[in-house]
Design an enzyme around this catalytic site. Sequence first.
Site, PDB file in Angstrom:
ATOM      1  N   ASP A 459       0.833  -1.198   0.000  1.00 24.76           N
ATOM      2  CA  ASP A 459       0.000   0.000   0.000  1.00 24.76           C
ATOM      3  C   ASP A 459       0.872   1.254   0.000  1.00 24.76           C
ATOM      4  OD1 ASP A 459      -2.384   1.424   0.001  1.00 24.76           O
ATOM      5  OD2 ASP A 459      -3.237   0.298   1.672  1.00 24.76           O
ATOM      6  N   ASP A 523     -10.444   1.591  -3.416  1.00 23.66           N
ATOM      7  CA  ASP A 523     -10.868   1.189  -2.077  1.00 23.66           C
ATOM      8  C   ASP A 523     -12.378   1.012  -1.995  1.00 23.66           C
ATOM      9  OD1 ASP A 523      -8.414   0.978  -0.865  1.00 23.66           O
ATOM     10  OD2 ASP A 523      -8.420   3.002  -0.027  1.00 23.66           O
TER      11      ASP A 523
END
Length: 730
Positions: A459, A523
């Site tokens: 990430d 997301d």
Amino acid sequence: MEPLHLRSAGTSLVISFDNQEAEVIHWGADLGGILPDLAILTAAIPPSSLDAAVRTGLLPQASAGWRGRPALRGHRIADGVSGLDFSPRLRVVRADTDGTSASIVQSDPDTGLTVASALTLHDGGLLELRHTVTNDGTTPYQIDELATVLPVAQDAVEILDLTGRWCRERHPQRRPIQQGTWVRTGRHGRTGHDSSLLFAAGTAGFGNRHGKVWATHLAWSGNHEQFADSIGDGRTMIGGSELLGPAEIVLAPGGSYTTPALFAAYSDRGLDGITEAFYGWFRSRPHHVLPAATTGLPAGKPRPVVLNVWEAVYFDHNLATLMELAESAAELGVERFVLDDGWFRGRRDDRAGLGDWYVDESLWPDGLTPLINAVTSRGMEFGLWVEPEMVNINSDIVRAHPEWIVGPSVQSYKDGGHLPLEWRQQHVIDLVNPDAWQYIYDRIDALLSENNVSYLKWDQNRDLLEHGHAGRSSVHEQTLAAYRLFDELRKAHPGVEIESCSSGGARVDLGILERADRIWGSDCNDALERQIIQRWTGMVVPPELVGAHIGPTTSHTTARTHDLSFRAITALFGHFGMEWDVRTVTGAEREELKRFIGLYKEHRGLIHSGRMVRADVPDESLMLHGVVAPSGTAEGTTAGLFALVSARTAAAEQPGRISVPGLELTRDYRVEAIFPASGDADYSHTFTQVRPPAWLAEGAVANGLFLAEVGLPMPALNPEHALLLEVTAL
């Protein structure tokens, strides 16, 4: 010097060397094997203009009369004076080609600059272009910009690019091409949620399967610009460049700078033709969807069904709960189990711990081994979340090395330096600092060496604003350092796959995709949002590289509620997985979920190798997209898989006939609904109709020409529902 002509898959690139300048005569439709005398293309000279024909240079420059955006901007610094040698006069000194690739060298002895251009027209028609400038002088030369550009035909009258935000990445926008420059600038220090994955020019009204399109993509994960530059004589260039910070690239004598690659495609079949060129390039790579230098993995390893536990447990890492999730996942048929954020020291929320890449002994007294063993003993791979490029102020590593936080000051924040604004309570670690880079490398290397980890979810959760090293702008060097971190870890652990996530979809580009085995598209797991996000991500990136998960019934990011079938059909056309507490899925819903997992496993070979097809549906409330197999599919096998998707209420009472394109025109096919199928239990909530079209009960038989030109009457779907269709070759 003879013209250079590269040809591939219906595309030609022609470069002339008249007047000693490399001029792009044509980029577009294939011109065949023999070119005429290109002198016939010498243009008229209009009044009140230069007394010479102005070339459409491979490197547009003012010294050749180009009045638009120049490719190279910079200046020499000598004896304390800057701004010297600002206008190079680059002329060709060498041009070589092997028929598919070319090298062109242009030089200007007066300004002491040489630019070498490398071009490759790949087998599927995708053009790859980059430039390298070298300082041949005896004093420093500062590069302000070196752009890669290409001309488009004059019938290109519209621009399509993409924009977005967190949880709404890659949405299209259109505008007419007008005189002037349309610039899309990314100053995020990463690609950015609003970055345009594709920058396309095309004929009026070009669509999925009609019109001419010229499209580019800049393969770079740092600051950048993409643009269309249309000058007063009617010519338009499109291209892109790295956006450099103040004095970020100053070449010492003999020093060089190489641009990111510009990938470019031409299509006379609309946007689907652009997609085909990009997919052909991706899928021809030796390492495509496989870890580099694989360890015992078969070629073409299927993309495994994933369970990521983030939206199931968030930071609540309890071994008993995670063991239950692993048991439930294995029973469903999951093949990869991913432990997300929260496993390392001090990490109970998003305010602390980033940078301290040690398993938290208070949570995991026996390490991750008990969970890893529980996962792998059930036939699943184990994956782990990391965020190597970030730190929290509240971390042991920052307490020990405050100078490792990126910022605009020479001093650390502890010594009075300016601390940039926080983003998600975190800062960027300075990977340009060799000690910081080595620390991060050593920690991730140790995690992979000490644990049976097959997969990293990597990430990167913030923009890189005020990004500096030792008081100087350093986005360029930070991007290269991040690339090197990926590369070296992959080299050391060739059996580990890496997903690139960046607050979801904020770092999606071909630069990072040379180092990652998939990207996290967004997301947002809301299926309605994902339909648009995945549709436009899939313009460039094949579905096997795009994580697409079934989220909870009510989306955690939008609070929108969807049926399982809509969520599952959406996730099916990507790298399929779940981000959901699957322990709570019981009864008929659990059986339905198993059915979709089975459908994915049955059809993933086609989804991840077939040609992407998107119908041009006049009703914007409906979409029909799918994948089709290559020509010559064996009788009785699946030749195509399509989804009919209703995004909102339609203006008309019924959808009418919708084209099912992309199949062999003269071959017969059977088209059947496989979810909901005719024999299924009541799925009336999917439809808004008294009686379905007649063919839906038994399937329809027709040839590819009929399906493409006449189409089939489709059922009336309720908004935010979908129908899955299978096409079988007869």
